[in-house]
Design a protein around this motif. Structure first.
Motif, PDB file in Angstrom:
ATOM      1  N   UNK A   1       0.855  -1.203   0.105  1.00 43.53           N
ATOM      2  CA  UNK A   1      -0.138   0.109  -0.105  1.00 43.53           C
ATOM      3  C   UNK A   1       0.731   1.382  -0.015  1.00 43.53           C
ATOM      4  N   UNK A   2       1.795   1.149  -0.919  1.00 40.09           N
ATOM      5  CA  UNK A   2       2.587   2.502  -1.088  1.00 40.09           C
ATOM      6  C   UNK A   2       1.905   3.820  -1.330  1.00 40.09           C
ATOM      7  N   UNK A   3       0.878   3.741  -2.071  1.00 40.73           N
ATOM      8  CA  UNK A   3       0.404   4.737  -2.411  1.00 40.73           C
ATOM      9  C   UNK A   3      -0.487   5.393  -1.286  1.00 40.73           C
ATOM     10  N   UNK A   4      -1.015   4.463  -0.361  1.00 42.15           N
ATOM     11  CA  UNK A   4      -1.737   5.202   0.837  1.00 42.15           C
ATOM     12  C   UNK A   4      -0.747   5.470   1.979  1.00 42.15           C
ATOM     13  N   UNK A   5       0.018   4.600   2.130  1.00 36.43           N
ATOM     14  CA  UNK A   5       0.723   4.602   3.494  1.00 36.43           C
ATOM     15  C   UNK A   5       2.150   5.491   3.103  1.00 36.43           C
ATOM     16  N   UNK A   6       2.681   5.431   1.948  1.00 35.63           N
ATOM     17  CA  UNK A   6       3.807   6.436   1.919  1.00 35.63           C
ATOM     18  C   UNK A   6       3.515   7.744   1.162  1.00 35.63           C
ATOM     19  N   UNK A   7       2.429   7.770   0.231  1.00 38.72           N
ATOM     20  CA  UNK A   7       2.069   9.007  -0.531  1.00 38.72           C
ATOM     21  C   UNK A   7       0.842   9.543   0.019  1.00 38.72           C
TER      22      UNK A   7
ATOM     23  N   UNK B   1      15.100  26.593  -4.700  1.00 37.42           N
ATOM     24  CA  UNK B   1      16.354  25.914  -5.132  1.00 37.42           C
ATOM     25  C   UNK B   1      16.160  24.291  -5.388  1.00 37.42           C
ATOM     26  N   UNK B   2      15.146  23.924  -5.141  1.00 40.97           N
ATOM     27  CA  UNK B   2      14.937  22.601  -5.039  1.00 40.97           C
ATOM     28  C   UNK B   2      14.833  22.023  -6.500  1.00 40.97           C
ATOM     29  N   UNK B   3      15.705  21.964  -7.246  1.00 39.59           N
ATOM     30  CA  UNK B   3      15.669  21.286  -8.529  1.00 39.59           C
ATOM     31  C   UNK B   3      16.702  19.953  -8.541  1.00 39.59           C
ATOM     32  N   UNK B   4      17.394  19.471  -7.411  1.00 45.14           N
ATOM     33  CA  UNK B   4      18.278  18.439  -7.796  1.00 45.14           C
ATOM     34  C   UNK B   4      17.431  17.259  -8.277  1.00 45.14           C
ATOM     35  N   UNK B   5      18.156  16.554  -8.894  1.00 48.06           N
ATOM     36  CA  UNK B   5      17.620  15.356  -9.622  1.00 48.06           C
ATOM     37  C   UNK B   5      16.835  14.317  -8.614  1.00 48.06           C
ATOM     38  N   UNK B   6      17.498  14.025  -7.606  1.00 43.53           N
ATOM     39  CA  UNK B   6      16.763  13.213  -6.585  1.00 43.53           C
ATOM     40  C   UNK B   6      15.536  13.526  -6.045  1.00 43.53           C
ATOM     41  N   UNK B   7      15.639  14.997  -5.919  1.00 47.80           N
ATOM     42  CA  UNK B   7      14.080  15.590  -5.373  1.00 47.80           C
ATOM     43  C   UNK B   7      13.077  15.561  -6.476  1.00 47.80           C
ATOM     44  N   UNK B   8      13.472  16.035  -7.476  1.00 45.94           N
ATOM     45  CA  UNK B   8      12.552  16.135  -8.719  1.00 45.94           C
ATOM     46  C   UNK B   8      12.218  14.804  -9.183  1.00 45.94           C
ATOM     47  N   UNK B   9      13.052  13.672  -9.193  1.00 44.00           N
ATOM     48  CA  UNK B   9      12.567  12.164  -9.476  1.00 44.00           C
ATOM     49  C   UNK B   9      11.801  11.611  -8.447  1.00 44.00           C
ATOM     50  N   UNK B  10      11.824  11.917  -7.203  1.00 46.53           N
ATOM     51  CA  UNK B  10      10.951  11.701  -6.172  1.00 46.53           C
ATOM     52  C   UNK B  10       9.713  11.889  -6.202  1.00 46.53           C
ATOM     53  N   UNK B  11       9.589  13.456  -6.548  1.00 51.00           N
ATOM     54  CA  UNK B  11       8.151  13.920  -6.846  1.00 51.00           C
ATOM     55  C   UNK B  11       7.669  13.306  -8.200  1.00 51.00           C
ATOM     56  N   UNK B  12       8.278  13.300  -9.138  1.00 48.61           N
ATOM     57  CA  UNK B  12       7.653  12.524 -10.443  1.00 48.61           C
ATOM     58  C   UNK B  12       7.120  10.938 -10.108  1.00 48.61           C
ATOM     59  N   UNK B  13       8.105  10.404  -9.340  1.00 44.61           N
ATOM     60  CA  UNK B  13       7.741   8.812  -9.088  1.00 44.61           C
ATOM     61  C   UNK B  13       6.439   8.782  -8.160  1.00 44.61           C
ATOM     62  N   UNK B  14       6.349   9.912  -7.210  1.00 44.34           N
ATOM     63  CA  UNK B  14       4.972   9.843  -6.322  1.00 44.34           C
ATOM     64  C   UNK B  14       3.858  10.253  -7.260  1.00 44.34           C
ATOM     65  N   UNK B  15       4.055  11.381  -8.232  1.00 47.49           N
ATOM     66  CA  UNK B  15       2.937  11.744  -9.039  1.00 47.49           C
ATOM     67  C   UNK B  15       2.287  10.257  -9.919  1.00 47.49           C
ATOM     68  N   UNK B  16       3.529   9.780 -10.610  1.00 47.01           N
ATOM     69  CA  UNK B  16       3.328   8.776 -11.381  1.00 47.01           C
ATOM     70  C   UNK B  16       2.756   7.527 -10.931  1.00 47.01           C
ATOM     71  N   UNK B  17       3.185   7.347  -9.499  1.00 42.98           N
ATOM     72  CA  UNK B  17       2.713   6.162  -8.938  1.00 42.98           C
ATOM     73  C   UNK B  17       1.272   6.251  -8.410  1.00 42.98           C
ATOM     74  N   UNK B  18       0.870   7.410  -7.937  1.00 45.33           N
ATOM     75  CA  UNK B  18      -0.431   7.637  -7.560  1.00 45.33           C
ATOM     76  C   UNK B  18      -1.362   7.816  -8.704  1.00 45.33           C
TER      77      UNK B  18
END
Length: 122
Positions: free
Chosen positions: A72-78, A90-107
């Motif tokens: 239940x990653x969508x419910x528990x993590x996101x 200034x949050x343009x670091x690839x890891x930060x952006x990648x994690x946000x895109x991962x969350x969006x696309x997973x949900x």
């Protein structure tokens, strides 16, 4: 091909990664392109795509576990939240952006996180 060559007959290989859910339209979407760019990914695959590549190289899929559903990653993590993605402070670091895109696309159910296990035939 290289993976398969390193395995003895009946040897196994496990891949734990993000996979695309859907066909060419999903892979070609702006969100998926941004996700790939953020993680420096040269290509995106579904579990079916990777299974077919494995099969062409003497491997068979013996397990494909959808960890997003299982844990239940969508419910528990996101918390069922689709983030708005806009760099700020200034949050343009690839890891930060990648994690946000991962969350969006997973949900949005366009991306999943799977454990894919393949065995060398023979």
């Amino acid at each position: 091909q290289v993976w398969a060559s390193h395995l003895k007959p009946n040897g196994i290989m496990a891949i734990l990664d993000d996979f695309v859910v859907g066909g060419p339209q999903v892979k070609a979407s702006n969100g998926m392109k941004e996700f790939a760019k953020s993680w420096l990914a040269n290509s995106l695959f579904s579990t079916r795509d990777l299974g077919e590549i494995g099969n062409q190289n003497g491997l068979e899929v013996i397990e494909d576990r959808d960890l997003v559903t299982e844990y239940d990653i969508i419910g528990l993590n996101y918390r069922n939240q689709i983030p708005k993605i806009h760099p700020y402070g200034g949050r343009v670091h690839q890891g930060w952006m990648g994690s946000k895109w991962r969350q969006r696309l997973t949900v949005e159910r366009k991306l999943t996180y799977n454990l894919l296990v393949m065995r060398k035939k023979g």
